[in-house]
Write an enzyme that holds these catalytic residues in place. Structure first.
Site, PDB file in Angstrom:
ATOM      1  N   SER A   1       6.433   4.884  -4.576  1.00  0.00           N
ATOM      2  CA  SER A   1       7.616   4.502  -5.090  1.00  0.00           C
ATOM      3  C   SER A   1       7.639   3.135  -5.997  1.00  0.00           C
ATOM      4  O   SER A   1       8.520   2.607  -6.532  1.00  0.00           O
ATOM      5  CB  SER A   1       8.520   4.383  -3.991  1.00  0.00           C
ATOM      6  OG  SER A   1       8.313   3.186  -3.201  1.00  0.00           O
TER       7      SER A   1
ATOM      8  N   LYS B 118      15.936  -0.959   1.310  1.00  0.00           N
ATOM      9  CA  LYS B 118      15.215  -1.715   0.072  1.00  0.00           C
ATOM     10  C   LYS B 118      16.344  -2.321  -0.636  1.00  0.00           C
ATOM     11  O   LYS B 118      16.057  -3.447  -1.165  1.00  0.00           O
ATOM     12  CB  LYS B 118      14.692  -0.680  -0.928  1.00  0.00           C
ATOM     13  CG  LYS B 118      13.269  -0.050  -0.447  1.00  0.00           C
ATOM     14  CD  LYS B 118      13.008   1.084  -1.211  1.00  0.00           C
ATOM     15  CE  LYS B 118      11.603   1.751  -1.093  1.00  0.00           C
ATOM     16  NZ  LYS B 118      11.173   2.937  -1.542  1.00  0.00           N
TER      17      LYS B 118
END
Ligand code: CA
Ligand code: CA
Ligand code: CA
Ligand code: CA
Ligand code: CA
Ligand code: CA
Ligand code: CA
Ligand code: CA
Ligand code: CA
Ligand code: CA
Ligand code: CA
Ligand code: CA
Lengths: 218, 218, 218, 218, 218, 218
Positions: free
Chosen positions: C95, C138
């Protein structure tokens, strides 16, 4: 169809014979010449012993290149890729040595291999054919696949007694001692040696092959 | 969106089909040409068998480069990077061989791949398409993803009996025996061979491709 | 201080977002250009998947170099070193792909990256941004660190419903589909393409980039 | 004697500080320049994280070579060998980053390192000094070894409260944020930047360092 | 006979001392110069720590080559092969550092090593001799083997109290601090430094060794 | 037939002797010279210790090349491939050192090896022959295979007392201390040294071999 003999004589395509826990099998060997630097690539889930067979077979062919009419430049400016379908099935052992060697000679000379011939046998660096295991199962697999002629190591002649009579009748079984015997049968025509003095290195200079050729005797 | 068919014909982008424990899946293959030295880079958590498929597919394309109109210089001065998103998902097996080969031909010729075509099939060094597993699940996944045409190995035609009638109706299923059959369908136009004599090596000298081309027959 | 947003726009410094078992975290990415041979070095205890992300990001940037105004000579005569502090903490996963790509474009063009922007998203070889996990954690980490703007994959918009209202209010959250969208926001100014015909190889000869540029479309 | 501070200022010799299960320890770092090709050799049973510290420190120094007055030719025609005695004792972790970087600057500039200075701190590719562990034990080890001045990460100032008053009194403890702060104290004189325009590559051509220097800011 | 002191002073042959679970042992070190490219080959079942000792010893000798009268060309156009018979017995540890270094200086200068001298001691990149273990057992082994003089690290003088009086009487035991002390005793004559200005690189150009020589001090 | 003595004196073919859990065995060693770059390839399932024996034997031969009349160009422009059939049988240990060395001298000089001679013995880099294990079993295997003369390490003479009288009578057993003793017996004629001044490097310049030859003494 995979698992059957080839239907045409082709360059670089050789039929080996494998022994597995569930019987014998046809083992197709494919080689290609691609532009490169004299290396050999091998794919098809080969085990360590078979990878060493490939390396030894390649050195054998390189050491006898002049005799097979293979130009040094061809070897230096190309790679050989050898692949054994089917890619997910592990393959190992030394007994494909003769078939690998035949495939390399074929692909480097452009001489097709007889499609109705199969073979089994370990090869030494001098081209000697050594004894293998599983002869009966391998001959049965060859017969099933439609093969007509099978080359076996002379050292395995003793094992023919265990092979059913009908199999021995249906196949032409040729015991061989050396790669020369193998190539005599398996190639559709015999390689022509380079003329003396024709061996050039990459700088276009004539190479003294006297040391090399001393290695050829057997 | 990932997991659906592409919406445009693109260069280097091919839709493969994977079989997993929870069913079939779309497998997107991406290739790029980047300046380099004739190497191939592969990313996307590929297992050993799939890495060998990549290597074999690349050698196949190199051995037939002239036929595909691919200049030797392009191969020598660039690398190919092939990536299979999603990067955290392990992928393996030989059945993406045809899709990998198609991706390489596309990216090296600049010819787009049809976005509504998916394919499955192991490839040999000669371009033969070999049998694969999980046909039913793969066809279901193709249908779900919006694919119109699926190329399958001729050796898997026997498995179509197990595929639901409605799936077979909804998809154009084309059995193929050789990479030529694959490319005929998958590319938006066919590659043009280089004119005879046009094959130059990196020193600008004409290359004798007679040995190479003998490997092409199938 | 590590774990906080940068205080200045800097070349090569990008803020990624990581997901760990104890929550989200800021992931600083640093890249340097050093004299070399076109290789990439990576340090910071990166796992195999992240190493492949680095490799794919680098190929993506190389394939679009002309479009980003990056001279081929710069790529050929330098290495990129990418490091992820803190060196003892293992990092993995795909990612960070978008952040790595942004760092490479920045360091090769000399264009600083906005210090108040963070991002998460896998990238494909075509620059497509793929879905990631751990969005909520996140975004919380980004907020904690003082980030103002976060780029997330469009495929993750669905997950915003799980993110607390106050976090969504405090951050500018921008869904992106492609690296172009990422660079539009993250770089302090946009790269200028090299003029047509300006692409030289290392021998000072003009390169035919028609094959390369065909790979660029998306 | 090993385990004590050096008695002279020497080129390439830096005193780091290690933390072990039985307390802190002096960690001597030795670097040599030997004819080579720009590589770095590392010996002394270094773990993977410390090996990456070496690599990052080397890239940092290379990226700032002009600023340190280090000629590109010196980097290209030599290797650096870094060794950490005692060879049978495993060493790992990122906290020797600053000491490694100092050793490389010293050996490449020929500027001796102050023998009465020790240091601890992870370094990023931009030269930032990051927090480390085991501060108290490291300061005790420094004191025991006869060190006068210790450089610690500014982020560790908070840990000084745990350090016995007498240790803090006996040592000059200098918090640092960046490699520049480290080199200001540790080197016996400061490096002089190469004059603008003096940067030549190995073909004797002037190099455009504008991209490189953009990476220097911090 | 193996396990006894050599009977003649020979080039490249040095007697080290090993400590094993069953007592001390003579450790013969053999080095050869063979045409090559400046690499070092090592055989004799060496463990990782001893392999690093070899690498560090080689760098030490290269960094001081001019001082030892060793021409740069000799280093660049040859490899050193170091072998420790008996090939099936594992060997490890850093304490052969001094003996390895002596062997390399001998084989590169052609100066024989005194056959009645044995030695033990780790070496740093600066040539410092560090403490070792098993002193008593090593001295007993040296005596048994017919050795007359043993070089030991100065840091091990404290351990001589544990060595039987008769062993100390029978051997000349010389504590050493630096490789210079080792070579002064072990070589049959001392190396002569190259004249200033005599250092040529492989292009026949004079090399600026000022940076190199700054590393020599100790 | 494999397992028997050779029937002719051949170049590169040497008979070694192995010790296994089920008794002694003949160990055939084959070497070939193929065009290359001075490397050595080894196949036949060799263990790590035997691989190191190959490397040491090759360095020994290279270091004494002039003495054996082997031109430096021959070494630089060729590889040696050494193979030990049978490829599936693991082989290890240092005791084939003398046989490997003999094979390399033979294949590089073109001098055949006596087919009725077998040998066992570890070799050092100086050519010394060291003690081996399993002498009785090895001699029995040699006798069984039709060997007439066996070279054994002088250090193993003590073990002859354990060998049956009839075996000692049937074989000519020659204790050897050095490779020179081995080659004196095993080669069908002795190598002739190159004339002084005949040693050329690859640029056609005369090489100063004084350092090299100093290594030859024993
Ligand atoms: Ca099958
Ligand atoms: Ca013939
Ligand atoms: Ca998925
Ligand atoms: Ca076609
Ligand atoms: Ca942290
Ligand atoms: Ca844009
Ligand atoms: Ca210690
Ligand atoms: Ca400063
Ligand atoms: Ca022993
Ligand atoms: Ca001296
Ligand atoms: Ca056998
Ligand atoms: Ca002789």
């Amino acid at each position: 169809r995979h698992g059957e003999a080839e239907s045409d004589d082709q360059v670089g395509i050789v039929t080996g014979l494998a022994w597995t826990q569930v019987g014998g099998e046809i083992l197709t060997i494919e080689s290609l010449v691609v532009p490169g630097k004299g290396n050999i690539k091998q794919t098809g889930k080969l085990g360590d012993v078979m990878k060493e067979s490939v390396s030894a077979a390649f050195s054998y062919v390189k050491s006898r290149a002049a005799e097979f009419g293979i130009d040094q430049t061809l070897l230096e400016k190309n790679d050989i890729h050898v692949h054994l379908p089917e890619g997910a099935v592990p393959k190992d052992g030394p007994s494909a040595g003769g078939a690998l060697t035949t495939s390399f000679v074929s692909v480097l000379t452009g001489i097709p291999v007889r499609h109705d011939v199969a073979m089994t046998g370990e090869v030494t660096l001098r081209g000697r054919i050594l004894e293998i295991g599983g002869l009966k199962e391998k001959l049965l697999a060859a017969l099933r696949a439609g093969i007509k002629t099978v080359l076996i190591p002379e050292a395995n002649e003793k094992d023919l007694a265990d092979v059913p009579e009908n199999v021995r009748q249906a196949l032409t079984i040729i015991p061989v001692k050396h790669m020369d015997d193998v190539l005599d049968v398996a190639l559709t025509r015999q390689p022509q040696a380079l003329p003396p003095g024709a061996v050039m290195d990459k700088n276009g200079e004539q190479t003294d092959t006297s040391v090399l050729s001393q290695s050829y005797q057997h």
